[in-house]
Structures are given as structure tokens and as C-alpha cells.
Design a protein around this motif. Structure first.
Motif, PDB file in Angstrom:
ATOM      1  N   GLU A  28      42.438  -9.288 -45.791  1.00  0.00           N
ATOM      2  CA  GLU A  28      41.990 -10.605 -46.672  1.00  0.00           C
ATOM      3  C   GLU A  28      42.786 -11.184 -47.819  1.00  0.00           C
ATOM      4  OE1 GLU A  28      37.823 -12.075 -48.886  1.00  0.00           O
ATOM      5  OE2 GLU A  28      38.255  -9.922 -48.910  1.00  0.00           O
ATOM      6  N   GLY A  29      43.263 -10.243 -48.624  1.00  0.00           N
ATOM      7  CA  GLY A  29      44.215 -10.658 -49.735  1.00  0.00           C
ATOM      8  C   GLY A  29      45.457 -11.294 -49.323  1.00  0.00           C
ATOM      9  N   GLU A  30      46.044 -10.972 -48.147  1.00  0.00           N
ATOM     10  CA  GLU A  30      47.253 -11.362 -47.699  1.00  0.00           C
ATOM     11  C   GLU A  30      47.043 -12.850 -47.085  1.00  0.00           C
ATOM     12  OE1 GLU A  30      50.330 -10.265 -47.126  1.00  0.00           O
ATOM     13  OE2 GLU A  30      50.092  -8.255 -48.020  1.00  0.00           O
ATOM     14  N   ALA A  31      45.758 -12.838 -46.483  1.00  0.00           N
ATOM     15  CA  ALA A  31      45.795 -14.162 -45.821  1.00  0.00           C
ATOM     16  C   ALA A  31      45.211 -15.123 -46.901  1.00  0.00           C
ATOM     17  CB  ALA A  31      44.267 -13.868 -44.738  1.00  0.00           C
ATOM     18  N   LEU A  32      44.523 -14.747 -48.159  1.00  0.00           N
ATOM     19  CA  LEU A  32      44.284 -15.679 -49.259  1.00  0.00           C
ATOM     20  C   LEU A  32      45.776 -15.947 -49.905  1.00  0.00           C
ATOM     21  CD1 LEU A  32      41.309 -14.039 -50.847  1.00  0.00           C
ATOM     22  CD2 LEU A  32      41.362 -16.162 -49.801  1.00  0.00           C
ATOM     23  N   VAL A  33      46.425 -15.265 -50.120  1.00  0.00           N
ATOM     24  CA  VAL A  33      48.069 -15.852 -50.474  1.00  0.00           C
ATOM     25  C   VAL A  33      48.709 -16.747 -49.681  1.00  0.00           C
ATOM     26  CG1 VAL A  33      50.364 -14.875 -50.927  1.00  0.00           C
ATOM     27  CG2 VAL A  33      48.225 -13.621 -51.480  1.00  0.00           C
ATOM     28  N   LYS A  63      42.452 -15.942 -55.985  1.00  0.00           N
ATOM     29  CA  LYS A  63      41.170 -15.237 -55.173  1.00  0.00           C
ATOM     30  C   LYS A  63      41.644 -13.891 -54.683  1.00  0.00           C
ATOM     31  CE  LYS A  63      38.026 -18.754 -53.966  1.00  0.00           C
ATOM     32  NZ  LYS A  63      37.329 -19.536 -52.854  1.00  0.00           N
ATOM     33  N   ALA A  64      43.224 -14.000 -54.496  1.00  0.00           N
ATOM     34  CA  ALA A  64      43.896 -12.820 -53.885  1.00  0.00           C
ATOM     35  C   ALA A  64      43.901 -11.912 -55.020  1.00  0.00           C
ATOM     36  CB  ALA A  64      45.279 -13.227 -53.481  1.00  0.00           C
ATOM     37  N   LYS A  65      44.033 -12.363 -56.278  1.00  0.00           N
ATOM     38  CA  LYS A  65      44.045 -11.293 -57.337  1.00  0.00           C
ATOM     39  C   LYS A  65      42.896 -10.674 -57.641  1.00  0.00           C
ATOM     40  CE  LYS A  65      47.822 -13.635 -59.931  1.00  0.00           C
ATOM     41  NZ  LYS A  65      48.215 -14.408 -60.945  1.00  0.00           N
ATOM     42  N   GLU A  66      41.636 -11.251 -57.211  1.00  0.00           N
ATOM     43  CA  GLU A  66      40.382 -10.733 -57.464  1.00  0.00           C
ATOM     44  C   GLU A  66      39.992  -9.681 -56.283  1.00  0.00           C
ATOM     45  OE1 GLU A  66      37.284 -13.814 -57.163  1.00  0.00           O
ATOM     46  OE2 GLU A  66      38.230 -14.735 -58.794  1.00  0.00           O
ATOM     47  N   VAL A  67      40.697  -9.900 -55.126  1.00  0.00           N
ATOM     48  CA  VAL A  67      40.841  -9.046 -54.156  1.00  0.00           C
ATOM     49  C   VAL A  67      41.548  -7.594 -54.529  1.00  0.00           C
ATOM     50  CG1 VAL A  67      41.174  -8.443 -51.732  1.00  0.00           C
ATOM     51  CG2 VAL A  67      40.319 -10.514 -52.468  1.00  0.00           C
ATOM     52  N   LEU A  68      42.947  -7.658 -55.187  1.00  0.00           N
ATOM     53  CA  LEU A  68      43.679  -6.923 -55.352  1.00  0.00           C
ATOM     54  C   LEU A  68      42.826  -6.012 -56.569  1.00  0.00           C
ATOM     55  CD1 LEU A  68      46.262  -5.509 -55.683  1.00  0.00           C
ATOM     56  CD2 LEU A  68      46.903  -7.115 -57.600  1.00  0.00           C
ATOM     57  N   ALA A  69      41.960  -6.286 -57.451  1.00  0.00           N
ATOM     58  CA  ALA A  69      41.422  -5.929 -58.396  1.00  0.00           C
ATOM     59  C   ALA A  69      40.383  -4.942 -57.846  1.00  0.00           C
ATOM     60  CB  ALA A  69      40.716  -6.851 -59.564  1.00  0.00           C
ATOM     61  N   LYS A  70      39.752  -5.507 -56.633  1.00  0.00           N
ATOM     62  CA  LYS A  70      38.666  -4.617 -55.851  1.00  0.00           C
ATOM     63  C   LYS A  70      39.422  -3.358 -55.153  1.00  0.00           C
ATOM     64  CE  LYS A  70      35.662  -8.260 -54.263  1.00  0.00           C
ATOM     65  NZ  LYS A  70      35.156  -9.122 -53.203  1.00  0.00           N
ATOM     66  N   GLY A  98      49.079   2.397 -51.252  1.00  0.00           N
ATOM     67  CA  GLY A  98      49.802   1.368 -50.401  1.00  0.00           C
ATOM     68  C   GLY A  98      49.378   0.152 -50.592  1.00  0.00           C
ATOM     69  N   GLU A  99      47.873  -0.272 -50.125  1.00  0.00           N
ATOM     70  CA  GLU A  99      47.593  -1.416 -49.809  1.00  0.00           C
ATOM     71  C   GLU A  99      47.516  -2.092 -51.150  1.00  0.00           C
ATOM     72  OE1 GLU A  99      45.757   1.437 -48.828  1.00  0.00           O
ATOM     73  OE2 GLU A  99      45.829   0.923 -46.751  1.00  0.00           O
ATOM     74  N   ALA A 100      47.353  -1.522 -52.367  1.00  0.00           N
ATOM     75  CA  ALA A 100      47.302  -2.068 -53.680  1.00  0.00           C
ATOM     76  C   ALA A 100      48.733  -2.657 -53.743  1.00  0.00           C
ATOM     77  CB  ALA A 100      46.802  -1.195 -54.743  1.00  0.00           C
ATOM     78  N   ASN A 101      49.648  -1.682 -53.716  1.00  0.00           N
ATOM     79  CA  ASN A 101      50.904  -2.161 -54.010  1.00  0.00           C
ATOM     80  C   ASN A 101      51.550  -3.209 -52.837  1.00  0.00           C
ATOM     81  OD1 ASN A 101      51.068  -0.107 -55.764  1.00  0.00           O
ATOM     82  ND2 ASN A 101      52.106   1.432 -54.568  1.00  0.00           N
ATOM     83  N   ALA A 102      51.410  -3.224 -51.587  1.00  0.00           N
ATOM     84  CA  ALA A 102      51.837  -4.319 -50.674  1.00  0.00           C
ATOM     85  C   ALA A 102      51.056  -5.557 -51.099  1.00  0.00           C
ATOM     86  CB  ALA A 102      51.346  -3.676 -49.221  1.00  0.00           C
ATOM     87  N   LEU A 103      49.970  -5.455 -51.416  1.00  0.00           N
ATOM     88  CA  LEU A 103      48.882  -6.729 -51.802  1.00  0.00           C
ATOM     89  C   LEU A 103      49.754  -7.459 -53.038  1.00  0.00           C
ATOM     90  CD1 LEU A 103      47.043  -8.839 -51.233  1.00  0.00           C
ATOM     91  CD2 LEU A 103      45.298  -7.391 -52.281  1.00  0.00           C
ATOM     92  N   ALA A 104      50.071  -6.510 -54.317  1.00  0.00           N
ATOM     93  CA  ALA A 104      50.635  -6.944 -55.361  1.00  0.00           C
ATOM     94  C   ALA A 104      51.861  -7.505 -55.203  1.00  0.00           C
ATOM     95  CB  ALA A 104      50.667  -5.833 -56.285  1.00  0.00           C
ATOM     96  N   ALA A 105      52.669  -7.073 -54.052  1.00  0.00           N
ATOM     97  CA  ALA A 105      54.129  -7.589 -54.021  1.00  0.00           C
ATOM     98  C   ALA A 105      53.755  -9.065 -53.038  1.00  0.00           C
ATOM     99  CB  ALA A 105      54.940  -6.649 -52.894  1.00  0.00           C
TER     100      ALA A 105
END
Length: 168
Positions: free
Chosen positions: A108-113, A120-127, A137-144
Motif C-alpha cells: 500500500e505504501g509503495e502504491a501510494l508513493v 499518506k505513504a509516510k503514515e503507512v510507514l509509521a504503522k 525489511g519492509e520499513a527500510n524498503a518503504l522508507a527508501a
């Protein structure tokens, strides 16, 4: 006479409710045919055949609509097709079944980006970080992905059109 009618109605209601509850399967028991179709769809996606992957996964969802991983893989197919809005909707379907699914949150975060909704992707990253911590790994990849930002669109890269000369 009144007590007999009320007790008969109550017994009928109890029988109806108990019958419907015993017919349902627990959420963790996904139909094996649905899982087989999901595997077929994953294989088609890995081979790059998006149409076959989409068909197999939609069939898996028709067999068992509680197959959360089918929603996630179908979201991946939508992202590969360049449809981030559809992907977000599919990932949210998976999250409705299991709100703490890291794969669905990451997708979802990747699609939002990709859609351009970086906040909104930053909110997903916080979750994601609250679920698995900052070093998963998911947090690092989404942050990147968030740091990289949304992809440039073809219209944003095009040169501005030169205005036509005005006619006197």
C-alpha cells in the motif's frame, strides 16, 4: 399458549443461528483450491504474464474471498500494470482481513508513493514501524521508496509546447 409460541420462536431462532455458525470455517482455513490458484497466479506473475496471473488470482478470490494473500498479489499485479489506485484498493482489502499484514502495508505504501500521495505513504510507514520496528525489511524498503519520491510522469517530462504565433 403464549409461552409456548414464544419458546417455540426462541428455539427456532437458536437453531437457525447455531446452524449458520457451524457451517462457517475459521478465518485461518483457506480453501485449498484457492491456495492452488494463488500459487498458479504467483508463477504467472513471476513469468511476467500479468493477464494469466490476474485471471488465476481473481479465480482464487472467487473460490475463497478470505484469501488475504490473493488480494496482496493482485495488488502487486495492479502496481506492475501502472494502476496504483487499484493497487491501493486491493491492499486495503487485504488489510481489512488482517490489519497488521506487513506485506500489504508495504505494498500500500509503495502504491501510494507511485500515486503521488507521499504524506499518506509516510503514515503507512509509521504503522509498519510500530508493528515491526525501525529495522525491518519492509520499513527500510518503504522508507527508501518515500525518499526517492513518486515517479516522474510522461507529461511532466515533456518539453513545454511552443505557443503558435498569434494571427493579426
Amino acid at each position: 399458549m403464549r409461552i409456548t409460541a414464544i419458546s417455540a420462536a426462541a428455539a427456532l431462532m437458536l437453531l437457525t443461528v447455531s446452524t449458520s455458525l457451524t457451517a462457517q470455517r475459521p478465518d485461518n482455513q483457506i480453501d485449498p483450491k484457492s491456495l492452488a490458484l494463488l500459487q498458479e497466479g504467483r508463477a504467472a506473475l513471476a513469468a511476467g504474464n500479468l493477464d494469466a496471473a490476474e485471471d488465476a488470482i481473481e479465480s482464487a478470490l472467487a473460490v475463497d474471498p478470505r484469501n488475504r494473500q490473493a488480494f496482496v498479489v493482485l495488488g502487486d499485479v495492479a502496481r506492475n500494470r501502472g494502476l496504483p489506485g487499484k493497487a491501493v484498493r486491493l491492499y486495503r482489502e487485504a488489510l481489512a482481513l488482517e490489519p497488521n499484514d506487513l506485506t500489504a502495508l508495504h505494498g500500500e505504501g509503495e502504491a501510494l508513493v507511485a500515486k503521488g500521495a507521499v504524506e499518506k505513504a509516510k503514515e503507512v510507514l509509521a504503522k509498519v514501524r510500530t508493528i515491526c520496528g525501525a529495522q525491518c525489511g519492509e520499513a527500510n524498503a518503504l522508507a527508501a521508496s518515500i525518499a526517492k519520491g513518486p515517479p516522474a510522469t510522461a507529461t511532466a517530462q515533456a518539453e513545454p509546447a511552443t505557443p503558435a504565433p498569434a494571427k493579426p
